[in-house]
Design an enzyme around this catalytic site. Structure first.
Site, PDB file in Angstrom:
ATOM      1  N   CYS A 114       1.060  -1.055  -0.576  1.00 48.07           N
ATOM      2  CA  CYS A 114      -0.495   0.020  -0.086  1.00 48.07           C
ATOM      3  C   CYS A 114       0.999   1.211  -0.357  1.00 48.07           C
ATOM      4  CB  CYS A 114      -0.758   0.014   1.321  1.00 48.07           C
ATOM      5  SG  CYS A 114      -2.013   2.133   1.242  1.00 48.07           S
ATOM      6  N   CYS A 122      -0.392   4.084  -6.846  1.00 45.48           N
ATOM      7  CA  CYS A 122      -1.319   3.767  -5.358  1.00 45.48           C
ATOM      8  C   CYS A 122      -1.569   2.565  -6.052  1.00 45.48           C
ATOM      9  CB  CYS A 122      -3.303   3.952  -5.731  1.00 45.48           C
ATOM     10  SG  CYS A 122      -3.891   3.296  -4.515  1.00 45.48           S
TER      11      CYS A 122
END
Length: 245
Positions: A84, A198
């Protein structure tokens, strides 16, 4: 199990699944024992990273990640990866909580970009509002000597829609939307390279790679590095983690 690594994931689950799929596909195994030894922590209930970064009255994602890091450290993996980008907001706090090396995905991505595209001048960044607000990629990109473009609000809205409505919400990537975002960043904002900041965007890249634009996919890069490091661990090689970038 000995000589393994740990994947801290679940942020989101589809992105973590994409990382694991890429990891296994690129290992080029011919039998079960050729695959890598690793543990996946799919901690899906970690609070939303962007919500907290934009509003500190929201639940912090640091305590559950610290718990994951400390739990996994007891098992003594050789290294850890956090799938992440936005979670790297607390990278230093997480690394300070363990003596196990944690690979810094945004830094790794930008250092790879610097080697791969040394003549690039303007770099585009597409990411969640949280990643934009925490300046992790912005600082890395500028420190590497590149000009940066974040596009405009219309692009940000499309990026957020792709991440939250499509990948997180439906488990699919809208190919046309993804390609349109890349085209606009290249044509309208003059970006030579576009950083996918992302892991949901990395999922979109995995699902829809058939475009003409140069992108830096942090998840793909960290998957390759994970494979390289894991093979060195299996061969008993000493690894200087300060030099992997």
């Amino acid at each position: 199990m000995k000589d393994f690594f740990t994947v801290i994931g679940g942020m989101g689950t589809m992105a973590t699944e994409s990382y694991v799929r890429i990891l296994d596909q690129r290992t080029h195994a011919k039998k079960d024992q050729d695959y890598l030894d690793y543990i996946v922590v799919n901690h899906a209930t970690v609070p939303d990273r962007t919500e907290y970064i934009l509003d500190h009255s929201k639940p912090s994602f640091l305590p559950p990640l610290l718990e994951d890091i400390k739990q996994q450290s007891l098992l003594k993996p050789k290294f850890m990866v956090i799938i992440c980008n936005t979670a790297h907001y607390f990278y230093q706090e997480l690394q300070d909580a363990t003596d196990i090396p944690i690979i810094h995905m945004p830094h790794l991505a930008v250092m790879t970009m610097k080697k791969q595209y040394p003549k690039a001048k303007k770099v585009g960044l597409i990411a969640t509002k949280g990643t934009i607000a925490d300046h992790i990629y912005e600082d890395e990109i500028k420190n590497a000597g590149f000009d940066l473009s974040l596009g405009d609000q219309a692009i940000q809205d499309e990026v957020e829609s792709l991440i939250y409505d499509d990948v997180k919400g439906k488990g699919v990537a809208d190919k046309d939307k993804y390609h349109s975002i890349l085209k606009t960043m290249h044509d309208k904002f003059g970006c030579d390279v576009i950083v996918l900041g992302c892991t949901e965007l990395s999922f979109a890249q995995e699902q829809a790679p058939d475009h003409e634009y140069d992108v830096i996919d942090a998840q793909s890069i960290i998957a390759d590095v994970s494979i390289d490091l894991a093979k060195k661990v299996r061969n008993g090689e000493e690894i200087d983690f300060s030099k992997i970038y």
